[in-house]
Design a protein around this motif. Structure first.
Motif, PDB file in Angstrom:
ATOM      1  N   THR A 126     -72.085   9.112-109.802  1.00  0.00           N
ATOM      2  CA  THR A 126     -72.488   9.199-111.207  1.00  0.00           C
ATOM      3  C   THR A 126     -73.493  10.332-111.389  1.00  0.00           C
ATOM      4  O   THR A 126     -73.409  11.116-112.341  1.00  0.00           O
ATOM      5  CB  THR A 126     -73.109   7.875-111.678  1.00  0.00           C
ATOM      6  OG1 THR A 126     -72.166   6.813-111.499  1.00  0.00           O
ATOM      7  CG2 THR A 126     -73.493   7.955-113.150  1.00  0.00           C
ATOM      8  N   THR A 127     -74.436  10.432-110.460  1.00  0.00           N
ATOM      9  CA  THR A 127     -75.432  11.508-110.505  1.00  0.00           C
ATOM     10  C   THR A 127     -74.763  12.871-110.379  1.00  0.00           C
ATOM     11  O   THR A 127     -75.129  13.834-111.072  1.00  0.00           O
ATOM     12  CB  THR A 127     -76.459  11.330-109.374  1.00  0.00           C
ATOM     13  OG1 THR A 127     -77.090  10.057-109.517  1.00  0.00           O
ATOM     14  CG2 THR A 127     -77.512  12.427-109.407  1.00  0.00           C
ATOM     15  N   TYR A 128     -73.758  12.957-109.501  1.00  0.00           N
ATOM     16  CA  TYR A 128     -73.023  14.221-109.345  1.00  0.00           C
ATOM     17  C   TYR A 128     -72.321  14.597-110.656  1.00  0.00           C
ATOM     18  O   TYR A 128     -72.417  15.744-111.121  1.00  0.00           O
ATOM     19  CB  TYR A 128     -71.993  14.098-108.217  1.00  0.00           C
ATOM     20  CG  TYR A 128     -71.011  15.247-108.188  1.00  0.00           C
ATOM     21  CD1 TYR A 128     -71.347  16.467-107.620  1.00  0.00           C
ATOM     22  CD2 TYR A 128     -69.743  15.115-108.769  1.00  0.00           C
ATOM     23  CE1 TYR A 128     -70.461  17.531-107.616  1.00  0.00           C
ATOM     24  CE2 TYR A 128     -68.842  16.174-108.760  1.00  0.00           C
ATOM     25  CZ  TYR A 128     -69.207  17.376-108.190  1.00  0.00           C
ATOM     26  OH  TYR A 128     -68.322  18.423-108.203  1.00  0.00           O
ATOM     27  N   LEU A 129     -71.628  13.643-111.259  1.00  0.00           N
ATOM     28  CA  LEU A 129     -70.849  13.943-112.461  1.00  0.00           C
ATOM     29  C   LEU A 129     -71.732  14.293-113.656  1.00  0.00           C
ATOM     30  O   LEU A 129     -71.402  15.181-114.454  1.00  0.00           O
ATOM     31  CB  LEU A 129     -69.948  12.756-112.820  1.00  0.00           C
ATOM     32  CG  LEU A 129     -68.761  12.496-111.889  1.00  0.00           C
ATOM     33  CD1 LEU A 129     -68.046  11.209-112.299  1.00  0.00           C
ATOM     34  CD2 LEU A 129     -67.772  13.662-111.913  1.00  0.00           C
ATOM     35  N   LEU A 130     -72.865  13.589-113.791  1.00  0.00           N
ATOM     36  CA  LEU A 130     -73.707  13.776-114.973  1.00  0.00           C
ATOM     37  C   LEU A 130     -74.904  14.685-114.723  1.00  0.00           C
ATOM     38  O   LEU A 130     -75.631  15.009-115.658  1.00  0.00           O
ATOM     39  CB  LEU A 130     -74.200  12.409-115.472  1.00  0.00           C
ATOM     40  CG  LEU A 130     -73.115  11.424-115.909  1.00  0.00           C
ATOM     41  CD1 LEU A 130     -73.751  10.093-116.320  1.00  0.00           C
ATOM     42  CD2 LEU A 130     -72.293  11.994-117.062  1.00  0.00           C
TER      43      LEU A 130
END
Length: 408
Positions: free
Chosen positions: A175-179
């Motif tokens: 999630t951190t990577y995507l956002l």
């Protein structure tokens, strides 16, 4: 008499772009590629293809350019090998009164959440899913569905940004990577949180309202979904083939995709076939070549025939088994050397060997289709023989990667 031309909006660096150009020329058409940056497609200059630089994100500019070309050429049709501009192709075709896909259907299908909603409303079997716009919504959605889940961008292709998350830590990490700014979004950031449907993976290929073939595929190691091998046609019982075909046709009806090619990804689960994704385009990469080796039909040529309003002939000339193996690196680093491709190509039954990376280039795995450093295609009359040929050829290819130094 004006020369008949086929206009291609953008190209494709992974095989099918060149195949569309060559198929157009075999049909006696003059291919013209319209692109924001024609130089990104090496084959255009190598083949001496006419190109026009135009902003392909600007519909009005594209329509103006196509209308301008009409003054010189007889525009037989307009199409593309790229999903990202396929809805735009449909809009141009409607404006110029040419055969083409329904742009509204393509746009709905390219939004994976909208696609899921339409499939669910039609009763098509799909995994449980939620849409999330922030980390809290991702966490809540995963809790409702139950781990493991698959996270993927709501708009995108090529498995870019797609990952299996087995636990809470992996969920937070991806999630951190995507956002967090590392993933390049084609639209506003929206994440599809999806149940991990487990079982053998299949792809159904359609043209119009007809299923023209079903292949079986395997992935490399998780958590990513990078193709390792694909065999066409899949080894299925008549009942399995019929059930997959029925589900595929239900997708077309639910999404309004009754013109041109479509690629439908499924898994055979405890519930039977479950739809993972519908791609409103011809499958790219090695698929057209394998289809031709298996059945004697060139799907690129038949698609172009539809585009120019000619008769599309999908009758099988023969039946063989064609498979591809995609060679994937097991670490990041500098590719020292890769060799054995000539010996692999000499193996009886091997149809194609292609290297995608050159020595001394950096290898940085991304967890999607771009990780492939080489592929081999083989064909024979039987499933077992094709797999044996493929393995024999792959065993002849080797490489060395020096890992990047660890920074302390």
């Amino acid at each position: 008499m004006a020369r008949r031309a086929l206009i291609l909006i953008e190209g494709n660096t992974h095989g099918t772009g060149l195949q569309y150009v060559q198929a157009a020329e075999r049909l006696g058409l003059h291919p013209i590629t319209l692109s924001t940056d024609p130089a990104q497609y090496d084959y255009l200059a190598a083949e001496g293809i006419e190109t026009v630089r135009v902003d392909t994100g600007n519909l009005d500019a594209l329509i103006h350019e196509c209308s301008r070309l009409r003054a010189t050429y007889d525009i037989a049709g307009i199409t593309s090998a790229r999903e990202a501009v396929y809805a735009t192709v449909g809009k141009i075709c409607r404006n110029l009164d040419l055969p083409g896909p329904n742009p509204a259907s393509i746009e709905r299908c390219c939004d994976k959440f909208t696609q899921r909603e339409l499939l669910a409303q039609a009763g098509v079997p799909i995994p449980s899913y939620r849409l999330a716009a922030n980390a809290a919504q991702v966490e809540r959605s995963a809790a409702e569905i139950g781990l493991p889940v698959v996270l993927k961008p709501a708009v995108g292709n090529g498995s870019m940004g797609v990952r299996l998350c087995d636990n809470a830590d992996e969920l937070v990490e991806h999630t951190t990577y995507l956002l967090g700014g590392k993933h390049i979004w084609r639209s506003s950031p929206r994440i599809l949180v999806e149940e991990f449907a487990q079982g053998p993976f299949y792809e159904a290929e359609t043209m119009g309202n007809e299923v023209i073939g079903i292949s079986a595929a395997e992935f490399g190691p998780p958590p990513h979904f990078v193709f390792r091998q694909s065999i066409f046609p899949a080894l299925l019982t008549d009942d399995e083939h019929e059930r997959i075909a029925d589900v595929a046709l239900s997708c077309l009806q639910a999404l309004g995709l009754d013109w041109g090619p479509t690629n439908i990804e499924l898994r055979w689960t405890k519930r039977g076939p479950v739809v993972i994704e519908v791609n409103p385009r011809l499958a790219s990469g090695t698929y057209p070549r394998r289809f031709q080796l298996a059945y004697g039909i060139d799907p690129v040529t038949e698609h172009i025939k539809l585009v120019i309003g000619a008769h599309c002939d999908l009758r099988r000339r023969y039946s063989r088994v064609a498979a591809a193996r995609f060679l994937l690196p097991d670490c990041d680093g500098t590719l020292d050397w890769i060799r054995g491709d000539n010996r692999a190509a000499a193996v009886s039954g091997v149809a194609e060997v292609k290297l995608h990376a050159e020595p001394k280039t950096p290898i940085v795995r991304k967890g999607d289709y771009r990780d492939c450093i080489a592929h081999v295609i083989a064909a024979s009359p039987s499933f077992a023989q094709t797999k044996a040929i493929l393995q024999r050829a792959v065993d002849l290819i080797s490489w060395s990667i020096t890992p990047f130094p660890i920074l302390r």
